[in-house]
Motif scaffolding. Sequence first.
Motif, PDB file in Angstrom:
ATOM      1  N   ILE A  83       0.924  -1.352   0.102  1.00  0.00           N
ATOM      2  CA  ILE A  83       0.050  -0.052   0.087  1.00  0.00           C
ATOM      3  C   ILE A  83       0.992   1.334   0.022  1.00  0.00           C
ATOM      4  CG2 ILE A  83      -2.061  -0.985   1.120  1.00  0.00           C
ATOM      5  CD1 ILE A  83      -1.005   0.013   3.617  1.00  0.00           C
ATOM      6  N   LEU A  84       2.203   1.150   0.237  1.00  0.00           N
ATOM      7  CA  LEU A  84       3.064   2.168   0.338  1.00  0.00           C
ATOM      8  C   LEU A  84       3.621   2.623  -0.947  1.00  0.00           C
ATOM      9  CD1 LEU A  84       4.925   1.615   3.832  1.00  0.00           C
ATOM     10  CD2 LEU A  84       2.710   2.757   3.072  1.00  0.00           C
ATOM     11  N   ARG A  85       2.802   2.862  -2.121  1.00  0.00           N
ATOM     12  CA  ARG A  85       3.222   2.989  -3.492  1.00  0.00           C
ATOM     13  C   ARG A  85       2.764   4.448  -3.884  1.00  0.00           C
ATOM     14  NH1 ARG A  85       5.366  -0.479  -1.784  1.00  0.00           N
ATOM     15  NH2 ARG A  85       5.856  -2.562  -2.694  1.00  0.00           N
ATOM     16  N   ALA A  86       2.438   5.479  -3.154  1.00  0.00           N
ATOM     17  CA  ALA A  86       1.910   6.754  -3.477  1.00  0.00           C
ATOM     18  C   ALA A  86       3.199   7.761  -3.805  1.00  0.00           C
ATOM     19  CB  ALA A  86       1.230   7.609  -2.353  1.00  0.00           C
ATOM     20  N   PRO A  87       3.243   8.683  -4.551  1.00  0.00           N
ATOM     21  CA  PRO A  87       4.321   9.425  -4.955  1.00  0.00           C
ATOM     22  C   PRO A  87       5.441   9.772  -3.664  1.00  0.00           C
ATOM     23  CG  PRO A  87       2.620  10.353  -6.247  1.00  0.00           C
ATOM     24  CD  PRO A  87       2.002   9.185  -5.206  1.00  0.00           C
ATOM     25  N   PHE A  89       5.839   8.176  -0.850  1.00  0.00           N
ATOM     26  CA  PHE A  89       6.442   6.899  -0.391  1.00  0.00           C
ATOM     27  C   PHE A  89       7.581   6.572  -1.370  1.00  0.00           C
ATOM     28  CE2 PHE A  89       2.379   6.447   1.768  1.00  0.00           C
ATOM     29  CZ  PHE A  89       3.099   6.565   3.185  1.00  0.00           C
ATOM     30  N   ILE A  90       7.410   6.833  -2.639  1.00  0.00           N
ATOM     31  CA  ILE A  90       8.485   6.750  -3.702  1.00  0.00           C
ATOM     32  C   ILE A  90       9.605   7.522  -3.504  1.00  0.00           C
ATOM     33  CG2 ILE A  90       8.987   6.721  -6.264  1.00  0.00           C
ATOM     34  CD1 ILE A  90       5.912   6.342  -6.750  1.00  0.00           C
ATOM     35  N   LEU A  91       9.291   8.746  -3.052  1.00  0.00           N
ATOM     36  CA  LEU A  91      10.491   9.582  -2.706  1.00  0.00           C
ATOM     37  C   LEU A  91      11.109   9.382  -1.520  1.00  0.00           C
ATOM     38  CD1 LEU A  91       8.710  12.806  -3.949  1.00  0.00           C
ATOM     39  CD2 LEU A  91      10.364  11.976  -5.015  1.00  0.00           C
ATOM     40  N   ILE A  92      10.285   9.029  -0.424  1.00  0.00           N
ATOM     41  CA  ILE A  92      10.667   8.657   0.769  1.00  0.00           C
ATOM     42  C   ILE A  92      11.773   7.476   0.767  1.00  0.00           C
ATOM     43  CG2 ILE A  92      10.327   7.729   3.201  1.00  0.00           C
ATOM     44  CD1 ILE A  92       8.038   9.418   3.153  1.00  0.00           C
ATOM     45  N   GLY A  93      11.358   6.377  -0.109  1.00  0.00           N
ATOM     46  CA  GLY A  93      12.358   5.126  -0.529  1.00  0.00           C
ATOM     47  C   GLY A  93      13.442   5.764  -1.115  1.00  0.00           C
ATOM     48  N   SER A  94      13.258   6.378  -2.112  1.00  0.00           N
ATOM     49  CA  SER A  94      14.685   7.038  -2.939  1.00  0.00           C
ATOM     50  C   SER A  94      15.509   7.858  -1.698  1.00  0.00           C
ATOM     51  CB  SER A  94      14.209   7.938  -3.934  1.00  0.00           C
ATOM     52  OG  SER A  94      15.273   8.382  -4.734  1.00  0.00           O
ATOM     53  N   LEU A  95      14.968   8.724  -0.883  1.00  0.00           N
ATOM     54  CA  LEU A  95      15.775   9.408   0.057  1.00  0.00           C
ATOM     55  C   LEU A  95      16.408   8.135   0.917  1.00  0.00           C
ATOM     56  CD1 LEU A  95      16.612  11.686   1.521  1.00  0.00           C
ATOM     57  CD2 LEU A  95      14.549  11.671   2.819  1.00  0.00           C
ATOM     58  N   ALA A  96      15.830   7.402   1.457  1.00  0.00           N
ATOM     59  CA  ALA A  96      16.270   6.303   2.303  1.00  0.00           C
ATOM     60  C   ALA A  96      17.452   5.491   1.387  1.00  0.00           C
ATOM     61  CB  ALA A  96      15.379   5.223   2.723  1.00  0.00           C
ATOM     62  N   PHE A  97      17.176   5.096   0.280  1.00  0.00           N
ATOM     63  CA  PHE A  97      18.300   4.549  -0.413  1.00  0.00           C
ATOM     64  C   PHE A  97      19.458   5.420  -0.717  1.00  0.00           C
ATOM     65  CE2 PHE A  97      20.318   3.204  -4.599  1.00  0.00           C
ATOM     66  CZ  PHE A  97      20.551   1.718  -4.340  1.00  0.00           C
ATOM     67  N   ALA A  98      19.424   6.588  -0.905  1.00  0.00           N
ATOM     68  CA  ALA A  98      20.513   7.391  -0.775  1.00  0.00           C
ATOM     69  C   ALA A  98      21.210   7.568   0.542  1.00  0.00           C
ATOM     70  CB  ALA A  98      20.001   8.978  -1.386  1.00  0.00           C
ATOM     71  N   ILE A 309      12.242  12.439  10.433  1.00  0.00           N
ATOM     72  CA  ILE A 309      11.624  13.520   9.871  1.00  0.00           C
ATOM     73  C   ILE A 309      10.567  12.974   8.780  1.00  0.00           C
ATOM     74  CG2 ILE A 309      11.586  15.398   8.563  1.00  0.00           C
ATOM     75  CD1 ILE A 309      13.939  16.471   9.923  1.00  0.00           C
ATOM     76  N   TYR A 310      11.113  12.286   7.749  1.00  0.00           N
ATOM     77  CA  TYR A 310      10.470  11.944   6.536  1.00  0.00           C
ATOM     78  C   TYR A 310       9.707  10.556   6.535  1.00  0.00           C
ATOM     79  CZ  TYR A 310      12.697  16.047   4.775  1.00  0.00           C
ATOM     80  OH  TYR A 310      13.245  17.327   4.657  1.00  0.00           O
ATOM     81  N   ALA A 311      10.229   9.610   7.671  1.00  0.00           N
ATOM     82  CA  ALA A 311       9.722   8.250   7.558  1.00  0.00           C
ATOM     83  C   ALA A 311       9.071   7.800   8.680  1.00  0.00           C
ATOM     84  CB  ALA A 311      10.694   7.117   7.155  1.00  0.00           C
ATOM     85  N   PHE A 312       9.660   7.678   9.780  1.00  0.00           N
ATOM     86  CA  PHE A 312       9.272   7.192  11.053  1.00  0.00           C
ATOM     87  C   PHE A 312       8.128   8.077  11.680  1.00  0.00           C
ATOM     88  CE2 PHE A 312      13.733   5.354  11.341  1.00  0.00           C
ATOM     89  CZ  PHE A 312      13.154   4.186  10.679  1.00  0.00           C
ATOM     90  N   ARG A 313       8.211   9.333  11.128  1.00  0.00           N
ATOM     91  CA  ARG A 313       7.135  10.386  11.765  1.00  0.00           C
ATOM     92  C   ARG A 313       5.492   9.897  10.922  1.00  0.00           C
ATOM     93  NH1 ARG A 313       7.402  15.000  10.317  1.00  0.00           N
ATOM     94  NH2 ARG A 313       5.824  15.821  11.576  1.00  0.00           N
ATOM     95  N   ASN A 314       5.767   9.162   9.776  1.00  0.00           N
ATOM     96  CA  ASN A 314       4.409   9.084   9.071  1.00  0.00           C
ATOM     97  C   ASN A 314       3.723   7.977   9.724  1.00  0.00           C
ATOM     98  OD1 ASN A 314       3.144   7.398   6.753  1.00  0.00           O
ATOM     99  ND2 ASN A 314       3.698   9.590   5.818  1.00  0.00           N
ATOM    100  N   PRO A 315       2.508   8.006  10.108  1.00  0.00           N
ATOM    101  CA  PRO A 315       1.559   7.254  10.465  1.00  0.00           C
ATOM    102  C   PRO A 315       1.356   5.610   9.680  1.00  0.00           C
ATOM    103  CG  PRO A 315       0.540   9.176  10.841  1.00  0.00           C
ATOM    104  CD  PRO A 315       1.627   9.172   9.813  1.00  0.00           C
ATOM    105  N   ASP A 316       1.346   5.782   8.494  1.00  0.00           N
ATOM    106  CA  ASP A 316       1.373   4.671   7.449  1.00  0.00           C
ATOM    107  C   ASP A 316       2.712   3.826   7.720  1.00  0.00           C
ATOM    108  OD1 ASP A 316      -1.057   5.021   6.556  1.00  0.00           O
ATOM    109  OD2 ASP A 316      -0.166   6.621   4.982  1.00  0.00           O
ATOM    110  N   ILE A 317       3.723   4.270   7.694  1.00  0.00           N
ATOM    111  CA  ILE A 317       4.863   3.605   8.124  1.00  0.00           C
ATOM    112  C   ILE A 317       5.064   3.003   9.433  1.00  0.00           C
ATOM    113  CG2 ILE A 317       7.659   3.891   8.297  1.00  0.00           C
ATOM    114  CD1 ILE A 317       7.571   5.815   5.742  1.00  0.00           C
TER     115      ILE A 317
END
Length: 343
Positions: A83-87, A89-98, A309-317
Amino acid sequence: MEEGQGTAMIHSLAAAMSNQLQNTSSLNSVTLSFQDGRNSSPVQTSELQPIVVNPWDIALCMTGTLISCENAIVIAIIFYTPILRAPMFILIGSLAFADLLAGLGLILNFIFTYMISTEFVNLISAGLLIAAFSASVLNILAITVDRYLSLYNALTYHTERTVTFTYVIVVLIWLVCVALGVMPVLGWNCLQDESTCSICRPVTKNNAALLAITFLLIFALMMQLYLQICRIAFRHAQQIAVQHQFMATSHASSTTKGVSTLSVILGIFALCWIPFAMYSLVADSRYPMVYTYVTVLPATWSSVINPIIYAFRNPDIQKSLWLACCGCFPSSFSLRPRTSSDV
């Protein structure tokens, strides 16, 4: 007569013992001489010398380990949660990979510095760090743009076109960063002329200054976007307050909290990166290394704070993390769908 024979026998025994002691001493001297000769070899002496490790390098390596662990968790959650495929989360995933690559780059840089120190390996390490941290900063900018667009174009934001556009942006970001990362290997380095080295050898001073100026421009753009986000948020709050007078106070307080959060996010980003960017503009390799470490270490902390800031604060994550850890999540979590406009 007998006394003379006894005396002669004693002298002969003493002479025999003396000869045995001399032979033993000679053998020992030969053995010790061989061992000393072996230990005096240049290779053996160099192996026995202790390696002096810089405490700042240890701090950077430990920071890299923490960065890698944090962002590996974020990537795993996003990858294994369909379910985490919204734009957003795509950017958060790219940030986490970087940031994951940045953490691994810090660890590898420590290993290369103290175990495999060659010019080519140093170029590879520098290229990886440049690409990773550049991707981290550009992904943060992309997340800021995404938040702005989700407010400015709220009606058309949740479409397939937005998802495709997000993937295109992510690909462009990584193409640019890979190009920046291979520049030192392709010859954009100071190995041939040490006088042109920046505070981060083997990057040249001109290249370091160019990267620093680019970062300052990105930071200025982020400030402008966050100001626009705040204006739109206040305007929406006023419109809601006009339609629902009884909810005016709650919306005003929610908007104020959101603006405060944005200010904290921007302030942390500035505190982490601006000292290093400014120092890169004025300093070079002749400056004391301690000043470089003092500015580089806070810049790496940005990759430690980004997942919070960008991931663990998000309720879905958070829900996905709770489900992965214990198979449930607290009932206090909000069931309202989240968008990238949520701070």
